[in-house]
Design a protein around this motif. Sequence first.
Motif: not given
Length: 250
Positions: A5, A14, A18, A156, A160, A164
């Motif tokens: 994070w 990410l 995505t 992870e 994620a 999304i």
Amino acid sequence: MIELWTSPEAWAALLTLTALEIVLGIDNVIFLSVIVSRIPARQAKRARQIGLALALVFRILLLSLLVWLIGLTQDVLTVRGMGFSWRDIILIGGGLFLIAKATHEIHAEVEARDGDGDATPRTSAFFWIIIQIIVIDMVFSLDSIITAIGMAQDLEIMIAAVVIACLIMYVSSGPVARFVAEHPTTKMLALAFLVLIGVALVADGFKFHIPRGYIYFAIAFSAAVEFFNVLAKGNRRKAVNRPTAGSRGH
């Protein structure tokens, strides 16, 4: 987990992954929009929800089987010096299915058989559509996740990105499906896209990679032209129905 994070590299991975998953999900949305257009609106909504839920489940399931999934890229069959992995075989089968399905739908649209939609009981038609959605979801999920594995190292981040992307696919699938159902020319264009995507999948299976950027550019350009065509038709219809100044006076 906390390190991910706070890592700029993780956030960049990410966002990139995505965006890629959303682009790869275009194929899924187009197929769902076309295939549910022949059943009643309520069943069509349920079919889209089931299809997108299955797409999410398949992707997460494949991510949890990374070792097995990587094994699918190893050659298991050789024909005239060309090796084929299970991934290649699945892509070729899925591509041929897409080509056959889209060709059948194009033939039905051109023939315009009024009784075609009532030839099968609605329950059977709904069940058959779900089966087809499952088949294509498996093919698109495999292609999508193998691409994701090559771009990100953390499970992870991959999960994620997939979640999304599936949420965005869910939000966009309804408007796209309604637009396709309301405009027959758009449906024909979507079917042509499915043929193109099927050819690309078969080509990938035979180790001939067609850059997806070319395909998505062609889809975006054709969709933009069709959008302006639909807009022009709507404006002409309004102009015809608008009362003239002379008719108001009478």
